[in-house]
Enzyme design. Structure first.
Site, PDB file in Angstrom:
ATOM      1  N   THR A  26       0.835  -1.208   0.000  1.00 13.28           N
ATOM      2  CA  THR A  26       0.000   0.000   0.000  1.00 13.28           C
ATOM      3  C   THR A  26       0.866   1.253   0.000  1.00 13.28           C
ATOM      4  O   THR A  26       0.621   2.190  -0.781  1.00 13.28           O
ATOM      5  CB  THR A  26      -0.921   0.011   1.231  1.00 13.28           C
ATOM      6  N   ASP A  57       8.831  -2.820  -3.369  1.00 12.98           N
ATOM      7  CA  ASP A  57       8.077  -3.469  -2.290  1.00 12.98           C
ATOM      8  C   ASP A  57       8.827  -4.734  -1.860  1.00 12.98           C
ATOM      9  O   ASP A  57       8.763  -5.753  -2.527  1.00 12.98           O
ATOM     10  CB  ASP A  57       6.676  -3.804  -2.825  1.00 12.98           C
TER      11      ASP A  57
END
Length: 204
Positions: free
Chosen positions: A15, A78
């Site tokens: 996110t 990520d």
């Protein structure tokens, strides 16, 4: 420039990677979770599938880092290559989920790779408690994660603490427990203010 987002399962890495890429115009590089061919088997039988899963992740992350090194863009990643090694593989080895033979083979591969790549220019670590991680994991509802043990998560968290305490590169630690950066703009602004200060020399 290479920016890495680090953190335990459920800490909010994906996110935050998405939000920061949109905010700064950076190129996102996401972890290959949804199409990892070993992931569901791994959570059903961790000792059986640890070596397969971790070797697959190692190959994917190494390829990603090589691509990032060639890019002229700012790339935000990520989860990093180093977490797979220093956190997940080490934890599985110490828990007995990975044999010494497999661990040494894996580390041989990693050491060869490290002659070709370096760490991120900035590592952003989302520090989270077990309570927060469990809440986030239950909230997102991935079936294969629901049977994950507290012992497993706690072992990962301890490994993160050890790794971050001795991390030699440029580092920004974010306490994620009391932040809802996805839904509260003021919380996201706290993070971007810290990044601005780190990257552009603004006052913290």
């Amino acid at each position: 420039m290479h920016i890495g987002i680090a953190g335990n399962i459920g800490s909010g890495k994906t996110t935050l990677t998405k939000m920061l890429s949109e905010h700064y115009g950076w190129v996102p590089k996401y972890e290959s979770v949804t199409y990892n061919p070993y992931l569901e088997d791994y959570y059903k039988d961790i000792p059986r599938w640890s070596f397969n899963l971790e070797t697959y992740f190692l190959a994917q992350r190494f390829r990603d880092v090589l691509e990032i090194a060639k890019s002229k863009d700012v790339v935000i990643q990520d989860r990093t290559l180093f977490e797979g090694v220093c956190i997940f593989v080490r934890n599985n080895y110490e828990m007995g989920n990975l044999s010494r033979r497999d661990y040494e083979t894996y580390m041989l591969l990693f050491e060869e790779m490290m002659t070709m790549v370096g760490p991120p220019d900035l590592l952003i670590y989302l520090k989270s408690s077990i309570k927060h991680l469990v809440y986030q994991i239950q909230k997102r509802g991935r079936d294969y994660e629901q049977g994950m043990s507290i012992e497993y998560l706690d072992g990962l968290n301890r490994k993160y603490d050890e790794w971050i305490a001795s991390y030699p590169g440029r580092l920004l630690v974010i306490d994620a427990d009391n932040l809802d950066f996805q839904n509260r703009p003021e919380d996201f602004a706290l993070i971007t203010d810290k990044i601005d200060a780190e990257l552009f020399g603004l006052f913290k």
